[in-house]
Design a protein around this motif. Sequence first.
Motif, mmCIF file in Angstrom:
data_model
loop_
_atom_site.group_PDB
_atom_site.id
_atom_site.type_symbol
_atom_site.label_atom_id
_atom_site.label_comp_id
_atom_site.label_asym_id
_atom_site.label_seq_id
_atom_site.Cartn_x
_atom_site.Cartn_y
_atom_site.Cartn_z
ATOM 1 N N PHE A 158 0.503 41.426 62.885
ATOM 2 C CA PHE A 158 0.169 40.726 64.117
ATOM 3 C C PHE A 158 -1.333 40.489 64.082
ATOM 4 N N ALA A 159 -1.781 39.512 64.835
ATOM 5 C CA ALA A 159 -3.198 39.150 64.837
ATOM 6 C C ALA A 159 -3.818 39.579 66.161
ATOM 7 N N VAL A 160 -4.966 40.219 66.062
ATOM 8 C CA VAL A 160 -5.740 40.623 67.229
ATOM 9 C C VAL A 160 -6.827 39.570 67.431
ATOM 10 N N GLY A 161 -6.878 38.991 68.619
ATOM 11 C CA GLY A 161 -7.824 37.917 68.909
ATOM 12 C C GLY A 161 -9.274 38.312 68.689
ATOM 13 N N LEU A 162 -10.074 37.353 68.241
ATOM 14 C CA LEU A 162 -11.491 37.606 68.019
ATOM 15 C C LEU A 162 -12.270 37.711 69.325
ATOM 16 N N HIS A 163 -11.740 37.104 70.379
ATOM 17 C CA HIS A 163 -12.437 37.112 71.669
ATOM 18 C C HIS A 163 -11.531 37.677 72.749
ATOM 19 N N ASP A 164 -12.130 38.446 73.651
ATOM 20 C CA ASP A 164 -11.349 39.030 74.739
ATOM 21 C C ASP A 164 -11.565 38.231 76.021
ATOM 22 N N SER A 165 -11.131 38.789 77.120
ATOM 23 C CA SER A 165 -11.208 38.114 78.414
ATOM 24 C C SER A 165 -12.557 38.288 79.084
ATOM 25 N N GLY A 166 -13.577 38.588 78.311
ATOM 26 C CA GLY A 166 -14.897 38.856 78.859
ATOM 27 C C GLY A 166 -15.408 37.796 79.810
ATOM 28 N N SER A 167 -15.109 36.520 79.540
ATOM 29 C CA SER A 167 -15.588 35.452 80.412
ATOM 30 C C SER A 167 -14.910 35.503 81.779
ATOM 31 N N GLU A 168 -13.711 36.053 81.830
ATOM 32 C CA GLU A 168 -13.002 36.185 83.097
ATOM 33 C C GLU A 168 -13.296 37.529 83.750
ATOM 34 N N GLY A 169 -14.024 38.377 83.061
ATOM 35 C CA GLY A 169 -14.334 39.691 83.602
ATOM 36 C C GLY A 169 -13.164 40.640 83.486
ATOM 37 N N CYS A 229 -3.745 48.788 89.612
ATOM 38 C CA CYS A 229 -4.723 48.056 90.426
ATOM 39 C C CYS A 229 -6.150 48.217 89.897
ATOM 40 N N ASN A 230 -6.373 49.140 88.957
ATOM 41 C CA ASN A 230 -7.683 49.231 88.312
ATOM 42 C C ASN A 230 -7.882 48.004 87.419
ATOM 43 N N THR A 231 -9.110 47.748 87.055
ATOM 44 C CA THR A 231 -9.366 46.570 86.236
ATOM 45 C C THR A 231 -9.755 46.959 84.825
ATOM 46 N N SER A 232 -9.395 46.077 83.908
ATOM 47 C CA SER A 232 -9.713 46.251 82.506
ATOM 48 C C SER A 232 -9.828 44.870 81.880
ATOM 49 N N ARG A 233 -9.905 44.829 80.575
ATOM 50 C CA ARG A 233 -10.025 43.561 79.861
ATOM 51 C C ARG A 233 -8.731 43.254 79.111
ATOM 52 N N ILE A 234 -8.688 42.076 78.509
ATOM 53 C CA ILE A 234 -7.529 41.636 77.737
ATOM 54 C C ILE A 234 -7.987 41.309 76.319
ATOM 55 N N ARG A 235 -7.289 41.832 75.332
ATOM 56 C CA ARG A 235 -7.501 41.449 73.935
ATOM 57 C C ARG A 235 -6.174 40.836 73.488
ATOM 58 N N PRO A 236 -6.070 39.502 73.453
ATOM 59 C CA PRO A 236 -4.782 38.881 73.132
ATOM 60 C C PRO A 236 -4.350 39.152 71.689
ATOM 61 N N VAL A 237 -3.053 39.194 71.506
ATOM 62 C CA VAL A 237 -2.460 39.342 70.179
ATOM 63 C C VAL A 237 -1.463 38.216 69.978
ATOM 64 N N SER A 238 -1.139 37.950 68.728
ATOM 65 C CA SER A 238 -0.120 36.945 68.412
ATOM 66 C C SER A 238 0.602 37.383 67.149
ATOM 67 N N SER A 239 1.777 36.831 66.959
ATOM 68 C CA SER A 239 2.499 37.147 65.734
ATOM 69 C C SER A 239 1.878 36.346 64.593
#
Length: 175
Positions: free
Chosen positions: A75-86, A161-171
């Motif tokens: 699986f592929a781990v995205g190079l960029h996370d959701s940092g721009s969306e906080g 309800c706590n907040t965190s970030r997103i690191r997208p993955v894909s097949s």
Amino acid sequence: MTIRILRYVYLLLTIAIAMASCGGRQEIGPYCLACIRDGRTTCFTVDGWEALPEDEKHRYGILGVAVPDSSGGYFAVGLHDSGSEGFIDWTRAQELYAGKLPTLSQARRMAACHREINAAIKAFGGDADPEWLYWTAAGADSATAWYVDMNYGLVGTNVRCNTSRIRPVSSVPLP
């Protein structure tokens, strides 16, 4: 005409070197940059990707850092996370990133090799600081959900309800 031929030869040599550095075949190798072009998956090392001419790079769809999964695929781990969306809560993460959040199995694999993944993300020009907590697709119960800690290499639960970030993955479609 000669310049065009030399450029073509250079391009072929660059691709051959990139493929050789990942085992000599058009297969995915761990922590290489998984890309897709014309329906075929290709893997690049950092040197191979950097040697590719810029106009050629744009012809590839970047999937992310290739990580072996438990089934023998990748699986592929995205190079960029959701940092721009906080930072976002788990419910909102589900709404925005349905199908792109790591499964619990993928999160465990990411945690196990977090150093290699983080180093590859940085090396391939992704986020400069990938060591955050990232939501997974898996809810633990009605109030909590699983996350992967890419700083310490842990998988745990947090209140939804706590907040965190997103690191997208894909097949990664294997060749």
